[in-house]
Design an enzyme around this catalytic site. Structure first.
Site, short mmCIF file in Angstrom:
data_model
loop_
_atom_site.label_atom_id
_atom_site.label_comp_id
_atom_site.label_asym_id
_atom_site.label_seq_id
_atom_site.Cartn_x
_atom_site.Cartn_y
_atom_site.Cartn_z
CD GLU A 97 -3.20 -1.11 1.93
OE1 GLU A 97 -3.27 -0.26 2.82
OE2 GLU A 97 -4.11 -1.94 1.71
CE1 TYR A 124 -9.05 -6.30 4.11
CE2 TYR A 124 -7.81 -4.45 3.20
CZ TYR A 124 -7.85 -5.66 3.87
OH TYR A 124 -6.69 -6.24 4.30
CD GLU A 144 -3.61 -6.13 2.79
OE1 GLU A 144 -4.51 -5.44 3.32
OE2 GLU A 144 -2.40 -5.89 2.91
CD GLN A 161 -4.12 -9.60 8.45
OE1 GLN A 161 -3.40 -10.23 9.18
NE2 GLN A 161 -3.94 -8.29 8.23
#
Ligand code: AHR
Length: 553
Positions: free
Chosen positions: A217, A289, A352, A402
């Site tokens: 990121e 996300y 992610e 995670q």
């Protein structure tokens, strides 16, 4: 709704939303009474599904490492050299292919040297996440003891039988530190001082680490770079990394969700030094996300988050809708990659992904970003894995965020308590797709209609994916409707079904989840399926994930 469907729906709901799909007594290859169709086109292969899209992510964050993975060698909790034994056993069952480590944001504040050498001499540091930790967080989560470092992580990977994927620090360390970490991991036995250090802590043989993230990121916690600035840094880090005969796959820090300008800007700047710069990039990472449950009224990161356990059907669909964006993100970033990489050699690494809820559902109070996954998260995860399966030529790896005690956890653990979450069950169900040939599917089903605060909204009614290995066909299907079963005709074009079984994960309660007190509240169930020939009709229960194992002749 036809009377027949009404009857089916009522029957299923009366029997507790049906713990499994039921096969209707019709074997005709072209049954047309079902309201949905799922066609599997055996002669339209899309590419091999990389096992690595079933990958994981473990960060020094909250309860992931300390308590989740690492319990310590002296612990009474069953462990293998300090690593939680039950976790290793579960990860072997799902054939976990790769684990990303040590972050996340943590990676860009981490000096790998702190986590190697005799554990009694390792320094104690402030963890990157210290200021975000809740008041009741244990000290071990705020102050990094470094008892779990590179060697312990490699041991964890060896026990599971998976590949390591290390994220290097680009924000606060130099390229030289990166090269030394590569040297520590990959230089041959006895060749360098770092190889000797590695041998002194248990492994004279190199770890052979292939996957390396160059920062994380970098648009945010990884340095607040512009894509152009990061491209310059990437070139510096990626130039002349020592190989030691080991293939290295470098992964560039990629965009946050739909930040198209990051992807475009990074590659334009990278290639200002020539097209051959593309050879230094194996993949571009993508993070997405699903967090916004604000229904259009709130969009801020914190205020738009919903609750993991308390939600209504609208929240259910809104979360799925946020997650479904993954397909467009993959397609659009892929198209942008093609603008500079016309052969599309650079792959997407979705390292992610998952839903992100507000605090409050922690199985262990004090664990930062821990949330309790429910049936909703199982459906969400299955939907994402199906998306990855449908794009095998684009997505080379994906890492669910995670692994344990954090966000979309497959497992929850605290001291001697442990449970597999509904997400963990989905990974077990979907493992059968790993390495299979992805097949094109054509799916038609009535859309879901719902009321989004007095505004009509829709969501698709059925999705899935299919893969073939030899004569074994695996089909996975998601019915997202919270209350309606989906009667579906599955048609196999180009072969006949010889054997069939189905496994379903569902519950009459869309909030169903597992906990330390009730670890088996939600589990998948497998049944024989009476299907022969070119197709079959079955009922997919509301809010369900189903896998079909079909032996073809
Ligand atoms: O997964 C939690 C955090 O989310 C990671 O550290 C970071 O990369 C992302 O913002």
């Amino acid at each position: 709704m036809t009377r027949r469907r009404e009857f089916l729906r009522n029957t299923l709901l009366a029997t507790g939303a049906a713990a499994c799909s039921r096969v209707l007594p019709l074997a005709a290859a072209e049954d047309s009474s079902a309201d949905s169709r799922f066609e599997i086109l055996l002669d339209e292969p899309l590419g091999i599904i990389s096992p690595n899209i079933y990958g994981h992510f473990s960060e020094h964050l909250g309860g992931v490492i300390y308590d989740g993975i690492w319990v310590g060698e002296k612990s009474a909790i069953p462990n293998v050299k300090g690593i939680r034994k039950r976790l290793v056993e579960e990860m072997r069952k799902i054939q976990a292919p790769v684990v990303r480590y040590p972050g996340g944001c943590f990676a860009d504040s981490y000096n790998w040297r702190d986590g190697v050498g005799p554990s009694s001499q390792r320094p104690k540091r402030t963890n990157f996440w210290m200021d975000a930790e809740p008041k009741n967080a244990p000290a071990a989560h705020k102050y990094e003891s470094n008892q779990f470092g590179t060697g312990e992580f490699m041991q964890f990977c060896r026990l599971i039988g998976c590949q390591p994927y290390l994220a290097a620090n680009l924000r606060s360390l130099t390229p030289e530190d990166f090269y030394r970490w590569v040297e520590y991991c990959n230089s041959p036995a006895g060749s360098t001082t770092l190889a000797e250090m590695r041998a002194a802590t248990g492994s004279s043989e190199p770890y052979g680490v292939r996957f390396w993230g160059v920062g994380n990121e970098s648009w945010g916690c990884g340095g607040n770079f512009t894509p152009q600035e990061y491209a310059v840094e990437f070139r510096r880090f990626a130039t002349w990394v020592p190989r030691y005969g080991q293939e290295l796959s470098l992964i560039a820090s990629g965009p946050d969700s739909g930040e198209w300008s990051w992807t475009r800007g990074f590659f334009e700047e990278l290639l200002r030094k020539g097209k051959e710069q593309l050879n230094s990039v194996y993949g571009l990472s993508l993070h997405h996300y699903a967090a916004n449950l604000g229904r259009g009224k709130a969009s801020g990161w914190e205020e738009s988050k919903g609750d993991a356990l308390h939600f209504d059907p609208v929240d259910w669909y809104e979360l799925l809708r946020e997650g479904q964006r993954m397909e467009t993100l993959i397609e659009n970033h892929w198209r942008i990659l093609g603008e500079t990489d016309s052969a599309n050699r650079v792959k997407l690494i979705v390292d992610e992904w998952g839903p992100w809820y507000r605090a409050g559902s922690e199985a262990t109070p004090g664990d930062l970003f821990e949330q309790t996954p429910t049936l909703r998260d199982a459906v969400f995860s299955a939907m994402n894995l199906d998306i990855f399966n449908r794009h095998p030529e684009k997505v080379a790896m994906a890492n669910c965020a995670q692994l344990i005690n954090c966000l979309n956890s497959l497992y929850l653990a605290h001291e001697d308590h442990f449970c597999v979450t509904p997400v963990g069950h989905v990974f077990a169900m979907y493992a059968a797709h790993q390495g299979g040939q992805s097949l094109r599917t054509v799916i038609s089903a009535p859309a879901v209609h719902y009321d989004r605060d007095a505004q009509p909204a829709t969501f698709w009614g059925l999705q899935g994916s299919a893969s073939l290995r030899g004569k074994q066909l695996v089909v996975t299907a998601v019915n997202p409707h919270v209350s309606e079963p989906r009667e579906t005709f599955f048609s196999i074009r180009g072969a006949s079904i010889a054997t069939a079984a189905l496994t379903t994960l569902t519950s009459a309660d869309i909030h169903a989840h597992n906990s330390f007190a009730q670890p088996a509240a939600l589990e998948p169930h497998t049944h024989a399926l009476d299907a022969k020939g070119r197709g079959f009709t079955t009922i997919l229960p509301p809010a369900s994930v189903t896998r079909f194992d079909l032996g073809l002749s």
